[in-house]
Scaffold this active site. Structure first.
Site, PDB file in Angstrom:
ATOM      1  N   GLU A  92       0.844  -1.209   0.000  1.00 53.07           N
ATOM      2  CA  GLU A  92       0.000   0.000   0.000  1.00 53.07           C
ATOM      3  C   GLU A  92       0.873   1.252   0.000  1.00 53.07           C
ATOM      4  O   GLU A  92       0.759   2.131   0.867  1.00 53.07           O
ATOM      5  CB  GLU A  92      -0.988  -0.025   1.172  1.00 53.07           C
ATOM      6  CG  GLU A  92      -1.964  -1.190   1.060  1.00 53.07           C
ATOM      7  CD  GLU A  92      -3.203  -1.112   1.964  1.00 53.07           C
ATOM      8  OE1 GLU A  92      -3.248  -0.262   2.868  1.00 53.07           O
ATOM      9  OE2 GLU A  92      -4.120  -1.927   1.754  1.00 53.07           O
TER      10      GLU A  92
ATOM     11  N   GLU B 242      -4.811  -8.797  -0.521  1.00 49.62           N
ATOM     12  CA  GLU B 242      -5.629  -8.523   0.662  1.00 49.62           C
ATOM     13  C   GLU B 242      -7.076  -8.414   0.211  1.00 49.62           C
ATOM     14  O   GLU B 242      -7.403  -7.581  -0.643  1.00 49.62           O
ATOM     15  CB  GLU B 242      -5.207  -7.234   1.368  1.00 49.62           C
ATOM     16  CG  GLU B 242      -3.877  -7.358   2.088  1.00 49.62           C
ATOM     17  CD  GLU B 242      -3.496  -6.126   2.903  1.00 49.62           C
ATOM     18  OE1 GLU B 242      -4.388  -5.429   3.399  1.00 49.62           O
ATOM     19  OE2 GLU B 242      -2.280  -5.879   3.019  1.00 49.62           O
TER      20      GLU B 242
HETATM   21  O1  AHR Z   1      -5.160  -6.181   6.769  1.00 46.54           O
HETATM   22  C1  AHR Z   1      -5.125  -5.030   7.551  1.00 46.54           C
HETATM   23  C2  AHR Z   1      -4.489  -3.862   6.837  1.00 46.54           C
HETATM   24  O2  AHR Z   1      -5.279  -3.480   5.757  1.00 46.54           O
HETATM   25  C3  AHR Z   1      -3.143  -4.103   6.234  1.00 46.54           C
HETATM   26  O3  AHR Z   1      -2.104  -3.966   7.129  1.00 46.54           O
HETATM   27  C4  AHR Z   1      -3.054  -3.033   5.185  1.00 46.54           C
HETATM   28  O4  AHR Z   1      -2.240  -3.394   4.102  1.00 46.54           O
HETATM   29  C5  AHR Z   1      -4.497  -2.816   4.775  1.00 46.54           C
HETATM   30  O5  AHR Z   1      -4.840  -1.501   4.753  1.00 46.54           O
END
Ligand code: AHR
Length: 526
Positions: free
Chosen positions: A207, A329
């Site tokens: 991110e 994710e």
């Molecule tokens: O999964 C939780 C968080 O969500 C992670 O650390 C981040 O990459 C995302 O914003």
């Protein structure tokens, strides 16, 4: 009142009671049976469903690593070299193909040298992103690689771009994988692992548009090229390099990364979370109504649009689909469980999450030509977890069972299919009632995964299969009476898959009555 009238009064009361119970029972299953048509072309294999779509993610966040996996060698909780046996045992059943670590946002403030060497001399740091708690570094590189070996899973490491350097990342690769006599390889041996490890997947930051450095796509694209230059493959260990990609609908990020850096990457990531409300009030994981159920599933289904549009952008620069889209994710994100630290992102997991998981995995299967890895967030105790632990107790969640039921799709061949679904309507909004995907495994068996999102109506699925004469069908179903059915430490088996029998072989395929709010996986053999 005479004996006779008393008798007839009692009889009337009994009959009325029976009538009301029957109508109540009927009321519960009062929904209609709605028809849906599925066509599968067994002669048309579209792509291989990469097993890594069924991957997961573990971050130094809340109870994921500490308490979830790591309890330490001296813990009374049964463990192997500090890693809990119950959690490893449960996860091994899923054939978990790949595990991403150490973050998430944590990755861009993690310095790998903190997590090697004697544990009592590892530095204590502040976990700035996740509650500002002390990170003991007891779980580091060797512990993670041991966990992967115990699970039989491939490691996917996320390197630090936000607060690290190319040198630090390059050294970590050497420490892990160099087979010769370098200083870092000797240090690895001194720390107990003379043999180099294989590390197939490497992420360059996380991110980077946000917690990983708040960069612009142009700036990160340049930085990515620089860092990716220093990810050598030693001793036959080829590293699959994954650039930090977009979130949600940010197609511009994908466009810039592909334009400027596609030739230096093997994969580009994408993050999309299903948030029922908004980021300030995400909604409860357990206390929800039919509107919330609908909204959650409507938003989860947007994964199809998001993946399609990012893939379309990628197609312009990479029509051969060499660069994979890595959804590293995804999952549901609700308000934290009442009474827990909100920064620990602990949430319950209900039948609704099972429908999100089943539908999302069906979407990924359909995009198997471009989506070649996905990592649900996260594996234990955080967000849409497969497993919840509390002290020495452990339960598995409905999401766990979906991964178990769907593992038959891993590395199977996706079959071309078309579905005409009835609508599931809520107020003035509609989504498809049913979603499905079909694959053929190495033994020639066809598996069809079906989700009925409608909480009231049964989905009658009439499936015609071209080029395959099914003689036998077996199946499993995950469902419950209540939309928010879940397992907890008092009732660990409240919801679990059952044998599914409501299906019939037909001359050209099969029919199945898929219950309201259920996930069904069928196996067809000849
Ligand atoms: O999964 C939780 C968080 O969500 C992670 O650390 C981040 O990459 C995302 O914003």
């Amino acid at each position: 009142m005479s004996q006779k009238s008393r008798y007839s009064l009692r009889l009337t009361v009994l009959l009325l009671g029976a009538f009301f119970s029957l109508s109540l029972l009927a009321g519960r299953s009062q929904g209609a049976v709605k028809s849906n048509q599925l066509f599968i072309d067994a002669g048309h294999e579209v792509a291989t469903i990469n097993k890594n779509i069924y991957g997961s993610f573990a971050e130094h966040l809340g109870g994921c690593i500490y308490g979830g996996f790591w309890v330490g060698e001296d813990s009374p909780i049964p463990n192997t070299r500090g890693i809990r046996n119950d959690v490893v045992g449960a996860l091994k059943k899923l054939n978990l193909p790949v595990l991403r670590w150490p973050g998430g946002c944590f990755a861009d403030m993690y310095h790998w040298r903190d997590g090697i060497g004697p544990r009592d001399s590892r530095p204590q740091r502040v976990n700035r992103h996740w509650g500002q708690v002390i990170e003991s570094n007891a779980f580091g590189t060797h512990e993670f690689m041991d966990l992967c070996e115990q699970l039989g899973t491939d490691p996917y490491l996320a390197g630090n771009v936000g607060s690290g350097t190319p040198q630090e990342m390059y050294d970590w690769v050497e420490y892990l994988t160099y087979p010769g006599e370098s200083q870092l390889a000797r240090l690895r041996a001194a720390n107990g692992h003379p043999e180099p490890w294989k590390v197939p997947f490497w992420g360059v930051g996380n991110e980077t548009w946000g917690c990983g450095g708040n960069m612009t796509p142009e700036y990160y694209a340049d930085l990515y090229r620089r860092y990716a230059t220093y990810l050598p493959g030693y001793g036959g260990n080829r590293i699959f390099r994954i650039a930090s990609g977009a979130s949600d609908f940010n197609y511009h990020w994908t466009e810039v990364l592909m334009q400027k850096a596609a030739r230096y990457m093997d994969g580009l990531s994408l993050h999309y979370y299903t948030v029922t409300g908004n980021w300030s009030h995400k909604g409860s994981a357990v206390d929800f109504n039919r509107d919330d159920w609908f909204t959650t599933l409507r938003k989860a289904l947007r994964m199809d649009e998001i993946v399609t549009r990012h893939s379309t952008v990628m197609d312009q620069y990479d029509p051969e689909k060499r660069v994979a889209l890595i959804v590293d994710e995804w999952g549901t994100w609700y308000d934290a469980m009442p009474g827990t630290n909100p920064a620990f992102l602990r949430q319950q997991n209900t039948l609704r999450d099972a429908l999100v998981a089943g539908s999302t995995l069906n979407i990924f299967n359909h995009h198997a030509d471009r989506v070649r890895m996905a990592n649900i967030a996260q594996i234990v105790n955080v967000l849409q977890a497969m497993i919840l632990t509390d002290g020495d107790q452990m339960i598995v969640t409905p999401t766990y069972y979906v991964f178990d039921m769907y593992k038959v799709h891993q590395d199977a061949r996706l079959l071309a299919s078309r579905l005409h679904s009835s609508d599931y309507t809520n107020g003035d909004e509609s989504i498809p009632m049913v979603n499905a995907s079909a694959s053929r495994d190495a033994n020639g068996k066809i598996h069809v995964s079906l989700c009925n999102l409608d909480p009231v109506n049964t989905a009658e699925v009439t499936c015609a299969i071209h080029g395959f004469q099914a003689r036998k069908v077996t199946g499993q179903v995950l469902t419950a009476d209540k939309m928010n059915a879940h397992n907890d430490f008092e009732s660990p088996d409240a919801i679990q898959p059952q044998t599914f029998r409501d299906t019939k072989i037909q001359s050209d395929g099969f029919t199945a009555n898929v219950p309201p709010k259920s996930v069904v996986v069928l196996e067809l053999s000849q």
